[in-house]
Design an enzyme around this catalytic site. Structure first.
Site, PDB file in Angstrom:
ATOM      1  N   CYS A  69       5.471   1.884   4.928  1.00  0.00           N
ATOM      2  CA  CYS A  69       5.931   1.769   6.321  1.00  0.00           C
ATOM      3  C   CYS A  69       6.751   0.495   6.526  1.00  0.00           C
ATOM      4  O   CYS A  69       7.815   0.521   7.156  1.00  0.00           O
ATOM      5  CB  CYS A  69       4.734   1.766   7.273  1.00  0.00           C
ATOM      6  SG  CYS A  69       3.674   3.211   7.119  1.00  0.00           S
TER       7      CYS A  69
HETATM    8  C1  BEZ Z   1       1.734   3.423   2.729  1.00  0.00           C
HETATM    9  O1  BEZ Z   1       2.352   3.698   3.767  1.00  0.00           O
HETATM   10  O2  BEZ Z   1       2.122   2.555   1.969  1.00  0.00           O
HETATM   11  C2  BEZ Z   1       0.451   4.153   2.448  1.00  0.00           C
HETATM   12  C3  BEZ Z   1       0.171   5.283   3.159  1.00  0.00           C
HETATM   13  C4  BEZ Z   1      -1.005   5.972   2.898  1.00  0.00           C
HETATM   14  C5  BEZ Z   1      -1.878   5.507   1.951  1.00  0.00           C
HETATM   15  C6  BEZ Z   1      -1.587   4.365   1.235  1.00  0.00           C
HETATM   16  C7  BEZ Z   1      -0.398   3.673   1.487  1.00  0.00           C
END
Ligand code: BEZ
Length: 159
Positions: free
Chosen positions: A47
């Protein structure tokens, strides 16, 4: 959630000057076109390093294509989302909001169980083009740890 649906009316939150605002996204999108980008959590690597920066750097391109506002809806509490927004320094027309209890995700049928990752129940990663509260495009990732169809580049090509 699917194309043609009205957005859920359960509120999401944001912290403004220390006060919690409850925001109904149907009302927020009244008379507008918004892009709703849901992410599993604030500060997660995908993100912070990929998904949201794509929207930050393309906000003017979205505006040129008729998107009035971009909403980043994170499955984290509003204190954390505020700290994340402060770090990422959003441009006007890009809003960070929180769905800390996952009530919006649940109402949209988009919860994602990341208990095995130590993250509890979160949201699917998706982007939805919403006009006047109605979903017109909906792109949900099959792998929530990666960005492809819900990313800014892809959305700019499909809206
Ligand atoms: C991430 O957005 O980096 C992420 C999303 C779900 C699980 C682990 C990491």
């Amino acid at each position: 959630m699917k194309i043609g649906d009205k957005l859920p009316t359960v509120p999401v939150q944001r912290l403004v000057d220390g006060d919690v605002q409850q925001i109904n996204l149907v009302e927020f999108s009244a008379g507008k076109t918004i892009l709703l980008v849901a992410v599993p959590g604030a500060f997660t690597p995908t993100c912070s390093d990929d998904h949201v920066p794509g929207y930050l750097s393309n906000i003017e391109a979205f505006r040129d294509q008729g998107v009035d506002e971009v909403v980043i809806l994170a499955a984290s509490d509003f204190f954390v989302v505020k700290a994340w927004a402060d770090q990422l320094q959003p441009e006007p027309h890009l809003h960070f909001m929180a769905d800390g209890s996952q009530t919006f995700a649940a109402a949209a049928g988009q919860t994602l169980d990341l208990t095995d990752h130590g993250l509890g129940v979160r949201t699917q990663r998706y982007a939805a083009l919403v006009r006047d509260g109605i979903v017109e495009r909906f792109s949900v990732e099959s792998d929530p740890t990666a960005v492809s169809i819900s990313g800014a580049t892809e959305m700019l090509q499909t809206i």
